[in-house]
Design a protein around this motif. Structure first.
Motif, PDB file in Angstrom:
ATOM      1  N   UNK A   1      -7.339 -12.899   5.321  1.00  0.00           N
ATOM      2  CA  UNK A   1      -7.806 -11.634   4.779  1.00  0.00           C
ATOM      3  C   UNK A   1      -6.781 -10.536   5.017  1.00  0.00           C
ATOM      4  N   UNK A   2      -6.199 -10.538   6.207  1.00  0.00           N
ATOM      5  CA  UNK A   2      -5.164  -9.553   6.526  1.00  0.00           C
ATOM      6  C   UNK A   2      -3.980  -9.684   5.572  1.00  0.00           C
ATOM      7  N   UNK A   3      -3.542 -10.910   5.333  1.00  0.00           N
ATOM      8  CA  UNK A   3      -2.412 -11.129   4.435  1.00  0.00           C
ATOM      9  C   UNK A   3      -2.737 -10.690   3.007  1.00  0.00           C
ATOM     10  N   UNK A   4      -3.944 -11.041   2.555  1.00  0.00           N
ATOM     11  CA  UNK A   4      -4.328 -10.686   1.195  1.00  0.00           C
ATOM     12  C   UNK A   4      -4.386  -9.174   1.014  1.00  0.00           C
ATOM     13  N   UNK A   5      -4.956  -8.494   2.000  1.00  0.00           N
ATOM     14  CA  UNK A   5      -5.079  -7.049   1.897  1.00  0.00           C
ATOM     15  C   UNK A   5      -3.719  -6.369   2.005  1.00  0.00           C
ATOM     16  N   UNK A   6      -2.854  -6.892   2.859  1.00  0.00           N
ATOM     17  CA  UNK A   6      -1.514  -6.328   2.965  1.00  0.00           C
ATOM     18  C   UNK A   6      -0.765  -6.473   1.650  1.00  0.00           C
ATOM     19  N   UNK A   7      -0.933  -7.621   0.996  1.00  0.00           N
ATOM     20  CA  UNK A   7      -0.280  -7.828  -0.293  1.00  0.00           C
ATOM     21  C   UNK A   7      -0.851  -6.894  -1.343  1.00  0.00           C
ATOM     22  N   UNK A   8      -2.169  -6.711  -1.314  1.00  0.00           N
ATOM     23  CA  UNK A   8      -2.791  -5.821  -2.280  1.00  0.00           C
ATOM     24  C   UNK A   8      -2.301  -4.389  -2.086  1.00  0.00           C
ATOM     25  N   UNK A   9      -2.273  -3.943  -0.830  1.00  0.00           N
ATOM     26  CA  UNK A   9      -1.801  -2.595  -0.547  1.00  0.00           C
ATOM     27  C   UNK A   9      -0.335  -2.437  -0.945  1.00  0.00           C
ATOM     28  N   UNK A  10       0.467  -3.481  -0.710  1.00  0.00           N
ATOM     29  CA  UNK A  10       1.884  -3.428  -1.092  1.00  0.00           C
ATOM     30  C   UNK A  10       2.023  -3.225  -2.602  1.00  0.00           C
ATOM     31  N   UNK A  11       1.227  -3.967  -3.365  1.00  0.00           N
ATOM     32  CA  UNK A  11       1.299  -3.842  -4.818  1.00  0.00           C
ATOM     33  C   UNK A  11       0.819  -2.471  -5.264  1.00  0.00           C
ATOM     34  N   UNK A  12      -0.287  -2.009  -4.679  1.00  0.00           N
ATOM     35  CA  UNK A  12      -0.780  -0.680  -5.025  1.00  0.00           C
ATOM     36  C   UNK A  12       0.283   0.388  -4.773  1.00  0.00           C
ATOM     37  N   UNK A  13       0.891   0.326  -3.589  1.00  0.00           N
ATOM     38  CA  UNK A  13       1.881   1.342  -3.226  1.00  0.00           C
ATOM     39  C   UNK A  13       3.102   1.267  -4.120  1.00  0.00           C
ATOM     40  N   UNK A  14       3.517   0.058  -4.470  1.00  0.00           N
ATOM     41  CA  UNK A  14       4.670  -0.109  -5.334  1.00  0.00           C
ATOM     42  C   UNK A  14       4.396   0.458  -6.728  1.00  0.00           C
ATOM     43  N   UNK A  15       3.222   0.113  -7.281  1.00  0.00           N
ATOM     44  CA  UNK A  15       2.885   0.612  -8.608  1.00  0.00           C
ATOM     45  C   UNK A  15       2.697   2.120  -8.579  1.00  0.00           C
ATOM     46  N   UNK A  16       2.059   2.623  -7.509  1.00  0.00           N
ATOM     47  CA  UNK A  16       1.878   4.075  -7.379  1.00  0.00           C
ATOM     48  C   UNK A  16       3.227   4.785  -7.398  1.00  0.00           C
ATOM     49  N   UNK A  17       4.198   4.230  -6.691  1.00  0.00           N
ATOM     50  CA  UNK A  17       5.529   4.830  -6.635  1.00  0.00           C
ATOM     51  C   UNK A  17       6.179   4.848  -8.012  1.00  0.00           C
ATOM     52  N   UNK A  18       6.002   3.759  -8.765  1.00  0.00           N
ATOM     53  CA  UNK A  18       6.606   3.684 -10.088  1.00  0.00           C
ATOM     54  C   UNK A  18       5.913   4.624 -11.066  1.00  0.00           C
ATOM     55  N   UNK A  19       4.599   4.815 -10.869  1.00  0.00           N
ATOM     56  CA  UNK A  19       3.886   5.781 -11.703  1.00  0.00           C
ATOM     57  C   UNK A  19       4.385   7.186 -11.411  1.00  0.00           C
ATOM     58  N   UNK A  20       4.481   7.518 -10.129  1.00  0.00           N
ATOM     59  CA  UNK A  20       4.897   8.862  -9.734  1.00  0.00           C
ATOM     60  C   UNK A  20       6.321   9.179 -10.187  1.00  0.00           C
TER      61      UNK A  20
END
Length: 352
Positions: A149-168
């Protein structure tokens, strides 16, 4: 009735306040808790992952808990021997160069390693896992679940942050994402990495959408929802003893659970199942007003939709950028005959 009115619920709608999520297990992911022996004994550890993946996860867990788990000297040395056998194969002087004359543990480990002979890599992995399962006192499967669960959530957060950065940065045009539904199952199924997301705008639209909702100049990300297949019974076993983990949603009723944001975190997660039958679920968010005279306004993050959650665990999350209150809505208004028992948990993701 207004969802912001918590004092005079109607006969068909009620609200329950949850001042803070029940736990912050994601934020405290460096510590591993346990599950009951009974819950673990009903599951097949070998069915969780392919052997090589299971071994790698268990090895990570061992490195964290080896100084906390009670094991005798022989057990500790055998774990080291299985580790060496898995990594290097059968013992030879050439692949054991770090055992000194006065290294008693190393010497005993070398003897145990020699005794393993030509034990295969796969069998060494299995024996390592079985031994750690024994010395864990029936907690290893719970640790594995938490690590995954920790790994899955870390990956999800990584993707969110990466996409957020590209949007910004404007690299991903916001208008390309507006109409797309957030389907995080594609993240886990297709294993998109950073380059995939950067190069394929359609993949991005399947991962996340950015809603242009005005909130003091801040855009609000959409919420995400996915399922953990065939895990409802296990989830109930793990949560049934909690004081605030069960709701009974009466026939024709909607229950709203209110959860405030935490200044120490940046995302909220939830999971829920029903004992039998489906239930409607929706998510709202009320940003904290910046003006004392401003009337709180609810933003719909997920419309109420019936979810089949008696077999699969329904899971979701939302990254927040402002203080406020979440409204987790469990809707049974369509059922005139049956009440629904819901087990759920809510927790934060804290920065590491």
């Amino acid at each position: 009735m207004s969802l912001t009115d918590n004092n005079h619920p109607s006969n068909h709608e009620r609200s329950e306040n949850l001042a803070a999520p029940l736990n912050d297990q994601v934020g405290n992911a460096n510590g591993l808790g346990g599950t009951s022996d009974n819950a673990e004994s009903t599951r097949d550890i070998w069915a969780i992952l392919p052997l090589v993946d299971l071994y790698n996860v268990v090895l990570e867990i061992y490195r964290k808990v080896k100084d906390q788990v009670k094991m005798d000297y022989h057990q500790r040395v055998m774990l080291l021997a299985y580790y060496k056998q898995e990594k290097y194969g059968a013992y030879t002087p050439q692949n054991d160069t770090n055992t000194g004359y006065f290294d008693l543990v190393g010497s005993d480990r070398r003897k145990r390693w020699k005794a393993l002979g030509n034990l295969s890599k796969e069998d060494a992995q299995k024996e390592f896992i079985k031994l750690l399962q024994t010395v864990s006192g029936g907690k290893l499967i719970g640790w594995i679940d938490q690590k995954l669960e920790e790994k899955r959530m870390q990956e999800q957060i990584r993707i969110f942050q990466m996409v957020q950065k590209k949007i910004d940065s404007g690299e991903i045009p916001i208008h390309m994402l507006q109409a797309a539904g957030a389907n995080l199952n594609s993240v886990w199924t297709n294993s998109h990495d950073g380059d995939d997301v950067a190069d394929n705008i359609q993949s991005v639209s399947e991962l996340i959408k950015r809603a242009e909702l005005s909130n003091g100049g801040n855009a609000i990300l959409s919420a995400s929802l996915w399922c953990k297949p065939n895990a409802a019974k296990e989830f109930i076993e793990q949560t049934k003893d909690g004081k605030e983990t069960k709701l009974t949603v009466g026939r024709g009723e909607t229950v709203t659970v209110r959860v405030g944001t935490s200044d120490d975190a940046f995302a909220i997660f939830w999971e829920f199942v029903t004992v039998n039958y489906d239930i409607g679920f929706g998510l709202g968010f009320i940003p904290e007003p910046t003006d004392p005279d401003e009337k709180p306004t609810e933003i719909e993050l997920l419309p109420i939709t019936r979810r089949d959650c008696s077999v699969d665990v329904v899971m979701g999350n939302h990254q927040y950028q402002t203080r406020g209150t979440y409204l987790l809505k469990f809707d049974n208004s369509y059922s005139l005959l049956r009440s629904k028992d819901v087990y759920y948990k809510v927790y934060y993701h804290k920065p590491t």
